[in-house]
Design an enzyme around this catalytic site. Structure first.
Site, short mmCIF file in Angstrom:
data_model
loop_
_atom_site.label_atom_id
_atom_site.label_comp_id
_atom_site.label_asym_id
_atom_site.label_seq_id
_atom_site.Cartn_x
_atom_site.Cartn_y
_atom_site.Cartn_z
N HIS A 160 0.85 -1.21 0.00
CA HIS A 160 0.00 0.00 0.00
C HIS A 160 0.87 1.24 0.00
O HIS A 160 0.95 1.92 1.02
CB HIS A 160 -0.89 -0.02 1.25
CG HIS A 160 -2.01 0.96 1.24
ND1 HIS A 160 -1.89 2.25 1.71
CD2 HIS A 160 -3.28 0.84 0.82
CE1 HIS A 160 -3.05 2.88 1.60
NE2 HIS A 160 -3.91 2.05 1.07
N PHE A 161 1.50 1.62 -0.91
CA PHE A 161 1.68 1.13 -2.26
C PHE A 161 3.17 0.90 -2.46
O PHE A 161 3.96 1.70 -1.94
CB PHE A 161 1.14 2.14 -3.27
CG PHE A 161 -0.32 2.45 -3.03
CD1 PHE A 161 -1.31 1.59 -3.48
CD2 PHE A 161 -0.70 3.57 -2.32
CE1 PHE A 161 -2.65 1.88 -3.27
CE2 PHE A 161 -2.04 3.85 -2.10
CZ PHE A 161 -3.02 3.01 -2.57
#
Length: 171
Positions: A64-65
């Site tokens: 994420h991410f």
């Protein structure tokens, strides 16, 4: 269970305390990797100020991410909920007999991003108690600026011994 059955608006006391990791674990049932508070900077009867430093090794930022890691909003909310659970431990029976359970989150707002390497301050305030329902507000700050703000409610639920379930009663 001896909870106040009337409607209370708590009055804050002036006595303050700090809590380290061991004391935090004694107050709430959360454990790694879901224990999301590093320290309690200040706790009074109805307010709590905690701190959390996020690292790139946290499980929730791995995907994420990958190219721009961010602390998910749900994790920011969970930090506030855990801070609230510590605050509620001052008003409820001992950990192990009861657990705090989130029953609602309202007016959740995300204002700024939180990234690995950031240290945030988490503030919660107990607004009201009605029987075993507790109504709180929370906010997370990064460098003095709000990243997350929410209103939430928790109830205190009696734990069941490990291995027992409702199906055991009908078997």
């Amino acid at each position: 269970m001896a909870f106040d059955t009337g409607m209370n608006t708590p009055n804050d006391s002036t006595e303050t305390r700090q809590l380290g990791p061991e004391e935090i674990e004694a107050k709430i049932p959360h454990r790694a990797p879901m224990l999301l508070l590093d320290e309690v900077v200040e706790i009074t009867e109805n307010t709590l100020h905690a701190r959390k430093s996020f690292s790139a090794d946290e499980f929730f930022v791995q995907g994420h991410f990958p190219d721009y890691p961010l602390v998910p909003g749900v994790i920011q909310c969970e930090c506030c909920l855990q801070a609230g659970a510590i605050l509620l431990s001052e008003h409820t029976p001992a950990v192990g007999e009861f657990v705090p359970v989130a029953t609602r989150m309202d007016s959740v707002k995300f204002k700024n991003m939180v990234r690995p390497g950031d240290t945030v301050d988490i503030h919660v305030t107990l607004k009201e108690q009605l029987s075993n329902a507790f109504f709180l507000s929370g906010k997370m700050l990064l460098n003095g600026k709000v990243t997350t703000r929410l209103e939430f409610a928790c109830s205190i639920t009696q734990t069941q011994p490990t291995g027992s379930s409702d199906s055991d009663a009908t078997s």
